[in-house]
Design a protein around this motif. Structure first.
Motif, PDB file in Angstrom:
ATOM      1  N   ARG A  90       0.809  -1.651   0.137  1.00 28.41           N
ATOM      2  CA  ARG A  90      -0.053   0.317   0.048  1.00 28.41           C
ATOM      3  C   ARG A  90       0.804   0.972  -0.108  1.00 28.41           C
ATOM      4  N   ALA A  91       2.089   0.881   0.681  1.00 29.10           N
ATOM      5  CA  ALA A  91       3.182   2.079   0.405  1.00 29.10           C
ATOM      6  C   ALA A  91       4.472   1.434   0.788  1.00 29.10           C
ATOM      7  N   SER A  92       5.773   2.256   0.622  1.00 25.18           N
ATOM      8  CA  SER A  92       6.924   1.412   0.141  1.00 25.18           C
ATOM      9  C   SER A  92       6.970   1.847   1.687  1.00 25.18           C
ATOM     10  N   TRP A  93       8.426   1.095   2.556  1.00 21.67           N
ATOM     11  CA  TRP A  93       7.953   1.054   4.284  1.00 21.67           C
ATOM     12  C   TRP A  93       9.298   2.233   4.038  1.00 21.67           C
ATOM     13  N   GLU A  94      10.391   2.527   2.787  1.00 20.39           N
ATOM     14  CA  GLU A  94      11.740   3.111   2.994  1.00 20.39           C
ATOM     15  C   GLU A  94      10.638   4.425   3.005  1.00 20.39           C
ATOM     16  N   ASP A  95       9.613   4.923   2.385  1.00 16.71           N
ATOM     17  CA  ASP A  95       8.887   5.990   2.089  1.00 16.71           C
ATOM     18  C   ASP A  95       7.784   6.264   3.126  1.00 16.71           C
ATOM     19  N   ALA A  96       6.824   5.741   3.519  1.00 12.90           N
ATOM     20  CA  ALA A  96       6.756   5.864   5.266  1.00 12.90           C
ATOM     21  C   ALA A  96       7.674   5.938   6.574  1.00 12.90           C
ATOM     22  N   ALA A  97       9.096   4.941   6.623  1.00 11.50           N
ATOM     23  CA  ALA A  97       9.896   5.846   7.633  1.00 11.50           C
ATOM     24  C   ALA A  97      10.583   7.673   7.234  1.00 11.50           C
ATOM     25  N   LEU A 130     -13.601  21.801   1.004  1.00 14.18           N
ATOM     26  CA  LEU A 130     -12.909  20.658   1.231  1.00 14.18           C
ATOM     27  C   LEU A 130     -11.235  21.532   0.896  1.00 14.18           C
ATOM     28  N   ALA A 131     -10.154  20.839   1.996  1.00  9.03           N
ATOM     29  CA  ALA A 131      -9.168  20.877   1.112  1.00  9.03           C
ATOM     30  C   ALA A 131      -8.536  19.856   1.752  1.00  9.03           C
ATOM     31  N   TYR A 132      -7.444  19.815   0.279  1.00  8.70           N
ATOM     32  CA  TYR A 132      -6.079  18.216   0.409  1.00  8.70           C
ATOM     33  C   TYR A 132      -4.850  18.847   0.498  1.00  8.70           C
ATOM     34  N   PRO A 133      -4.700  19.834   1.409  1.00  9.00           N
ATOM     35  CA  PRO A 133      -3.258  20.349   0.310  1.00  9.00           C
ATOM     36  C   PRO A 133      -1.728  19.430   0.352  1.00  9.00           C
ATOM     37  N   ARG A 134      -2.003  17.982   0.323  1.00  9.42           N
ATOM     38  CA  ARG A 134      -0.704  17.472   0.888  1.00  9.42           C
ATOM     39  C   ARG A 134       0.412  18.014  -0.258  1.00  9.42           C
ATOM     40  N   LEU A 135       1.803  17.701   0.555  1.00 11.73           N
ATOM     41  CA  LEU A 135       2.492  18.102   0.318  1.00 11.73           C
ATOM     42  C   LEU A 135       3.497  16.978  -0.342  1.00 11.73           C
ATOM     43  N   PRO A 136       4.735  17.970  -1.567  1.00 16.20           N
ATOM     44  CA  PRO A 136       4.881  17.085  -3.488  1.00 16.20           C
ATOM     45  C   PRO A 136       6.292  16.112  -2.192  1.00 16.20           C
ATOM     46  N   ILE A 137       5.824  15.350  -1.847  1.00 16.35           N
ATOM     47  CA  ILE A 137       7.322  14.149  -1.668  1.00 16.35           C
ATOM     48  C   ILE A 137       6.725  12.978  -2.032  1.00 16.35           C
ATOM     49  N   ARG A 138       7.660  12.149  -2.595  1.00 15.79           N
ATOM     50  CA  ARG A 138       7.588  10.782  -2.885  1.00 15.79           C
ATOM     51  C   ARG A 138       6.155  10.049  -2.449  1.00 15.79           C
ATOM     52  N   LEU A 139       6.440  10.238  -1.094  1.00 13.74           N
ATOM     53  CA  LEU A 139       4.915   8.989  -0.708  1.00 13.74           C
ATOM     54  C   LEU A 139       4.027   9.865  -1.594  1.00 13.74           C
ATOM     55  N   THR A 140       3.717  11.183  -1.361  1.00 14.25           N
ATOM     56  CA  THR A 140       1.998  11.294  -1.750  1.00 14.25           C
ATOM     57  C   THR A 140       2.145  11.156  -3.494  1.00 14.25           C
ATOM     58  N   GLU A 141       3.415  11.505  -4.210  1.00 13.34           N
ATOM     59  CA  GLU A 141       3.573  11.494  -5.800  1.00 13.34           C
ATOM     60  C   GLU A 141       3.168   9.786  -5.927  1.00 13.34           C
ATOM     61  N   LEU A 142       2.814   9.592  -4.922  1.00 12.85           N
ATOM     62  CA  LEU A 142       3.145   7.701  -5.758  1.00 12.85           C
ATOM     63  C   LEU A 142       1.746   7.200  -5.684  1.00 12.85           C
ATOM     64  N   VAL A 143       1.522   7.940  -3.989  1.00 11.13           N
ATOM     65  CA  VAL A 143      -0.481   6.609  -3.618  1.00 11.13           C
ATOM     66  C   VAL A 143      -1.467   8.126  -3.327  1.00 11.13           C
ATOM     67  N   THR A 144      -2.267   6.845  -3.474  1.00 13.31           N
ATOM     68  CA  THR A 144      -4.017   7.490  -4.088  1.00 13.31           C
ATOM     69  C   THR A 144      -4.012   7.862  -2.038  1.00 13.31           C
ATOM     70  N   PRO A 145      -4.712   8.338  -2.064  1.00 10.17           N
ATOM     71  CA  PRO A 145      -5.673   8.814  -0.344  1.00 10.17           C
ATOM     72  C   PRO A 145      -6.902   7.788  -0.668  1.00 10.17           C
ATOM     73  N   LEU A 146      -7.741   8.068   0.193  1.00 13.58           N
ATOM     74  CA  LEU A 146      -9.054   7.403   0.363  1.00 13.58           C
ATOM     75  C   LEU A 146     -10.199   9.187   0.429  1.00 13.58           C
ATOM     76  N   LYS A 147      -9.325   9.866   1.242  1.00 17.13           N
ATOM     77  CA  LYS A 147     -10.428  10.969   0.968  1.00 17.13           C
ATOM     78  C   LYS A 147     -10.989  11.683   0.524  1.00 17.13           C
ATOM     79  N   PRO A 148     -10.330  12.133  -0.552  1.00 15.90           N
ATOM     80  CA  PRO A 148     -11.129  12.792  -1.514  1.00 15.90           C
ATOM     81  C   PRO A 148     -12.157  11.355  -2.629  1.00 15.90           C
TER      82      PRO A 148
END
Length: 405
Positions: free
Chosen positions: A120-127, A289-307
């Motif tokens: 669901r996400a890579s361990w290194e990016d979550a870390a 609503l606002a979803y202002p996720r930051l542009p980092i590797r995790l958010t570039e790769l992973v789709t969230p549920l909230k939207p």
């Protein structure tokens, strides 16, 4: 067909992880598949070895105080074998992180059944996101190597979005072994077009106001500090604006301090965490609503549920244009996108969305139609059938007739 799901954590804990898990389990059971659930020591300390919650039997792995990661993985592997001897599953479905996949692979040596790994996400990016390591460090490279090791040895791989599929393939994994099982929603559980609760609006001091908001966990990557900054910038043009922040998390105190320093604390409402069953009542108070996720590797790769949840409810929202959002959102059709990582751009995007109020009914309808047609759990979970068939066939095992039910 019996599947042993190995999970980082589960209900009664609440997170996007547990909500996805519950949706998968419910839909698999609706299809006639049998599921067995096992959590790792990450579930937390507790005397209960196994329990039944919401009709699901949950096998727990005891949390040995002071045990390191590898000791915890050994405990998990032993527990998988123990539970599998009792439940006799056809295969193991290990869900992120890799700390679950490795014990499942070790258990496979004695159980001789296939392992499907859902990343669901890579361990290194979550870390990196949680501040326990930095990108490019020795720990990061070691984490990535372990993730790749597990991916290469799993019988089949699933993941939640195209961004992660590309990352997995870039590690040298055969594309045919990777299947995207996208995040989705149970459309029937979300009410569309419901009017806000006037008593709740009054209690929160929002009468006569236009409300911006966010509901969820206050993690750094969500970019909520940009939302507070953007809100402060917008107030001179829109003095009737209010900001409603529903939830809590690591950034809670910092956000409150930021609002106070910006002189807008009296116009920002922090509700604290609310019961999951009550969240929709708070959503209904929010105009945008606002979803202002930051542009980092995790958010570039992973789709969230909230939207997706917002679309199911017919909520208008503005999201940063990180890759995970671009994969989900059609700008101007199902929601609105704005440049990521910039409070001024976020403020402009929110003001633009507010100015398009005449278009909101159409956007709401198109968003609801999108999830009804493309992002239901029934459609997503159906994809596991081929994954499980391939995993079983690769081990020379018979395919249960009920698998295609």
């Amino acid at each position: 067909m019996r599947i042993l799901h190995v999970l980082d954590h589960s209900i009664p804990l609440h997170s996007g992880y547990t909500f996805r898990t519950l949706a998968i389990l419910r839909e698999q059971r609706r299809r006639g598949w049998e599921t067995v659930q096992l959590t790792t020591p990450k579930q937390g300390p507790g005397a209960t070895r196994d329990e039944v919650i919401e009709g699901l039997k949950l096998y727990r792995t005891p949390n040995a105080e002071g045990a390191g990661l590898f000791a915890q993985m050994r405990l998990t592997a032993a527990r998988i074998v123990e539970v599998a001897r009792v439940e006799q599953p056809d295969l193991i479905h290990a869900h992120s992180p890799v700390l679950n996949a490795l014990p499942a692979l070790w258990a496979r040596l004695s159980l001789r059944i296939p392992v499907v790994y859902e990343m669901r996400a890579s361990w290194e990016d979550a870390a990196v996101d949680h501040g326990t390591t930095t990108e490019g460090s020795l720990r990061y490279r070691a984490s990535r190597a372990l993730e790749t090791f597990a991916l290469k040895r799993a019988d089949r791989i699933t993941t939640i979005c195209e961004g992660l599929r590309g990352d997995i393939a870039a590690r040298g994994i055969d594309a045919e072994r990777i299947t995207v099982i996208p995040n989705a929603v149970d459309v029937g559980s979300f009410k569309f077009g419901v009017a806000a609760d006037p008593a709740l609006r009054t209690r929160l001091g929002l009468d006569g106001c236009t409300v911006l908001g966010f509901a969820g966990s206050f993690y750094g990557y969500e970019g909520l500090h940009l939302l507070v900054e953007a809100f402060a910038q917008m107030l001179p043009q829109r003095p009737a604006l209010r900001l409603l922040l529903v939830g809590g998390g690591p950034q809670d105190a910092a956000l409150k301090a930021q609002a106070a320093a910006a002189g807008v604390a009296d116009k920002v409402v922090f509700t604290g965490r609310v019961p999951h069953a009550e969240v929709q009542r708070y959503y209904e108070l929010i105009d945008v609503l606002a979803y202002p996720r930051l542009p980092i590797r995790l958010t570039e790769l992973v789709t969230p549920l909230k939207p997706l949840e917002a679309m199911a409810q017919g909520r208008v929202f503005v999201a940063s244009d990180v890759g995970g959002h671009r994969e989900l959102i059609r700008h101007g059709e199902t929601g609105f996108l704005c440049p990521a990582g910039d409070a001024k751009a976020l403020a402009a995007g929110l003001l633009d969305a507010l100015a398009r109020e005449a278009q909101w009914p159409l956007v709401r309808q198109q968003a609801r139609r999108f999830v009804e047609q493309e992002r239901t759990w029934s459609n997503s979970v159906a994809r596991y059938a081929d994954v499980y068939r391939q995993a079983l066939a690769g081990r020379g095992r018979a395919l249960p007739a009920a698998l295609g039910a």
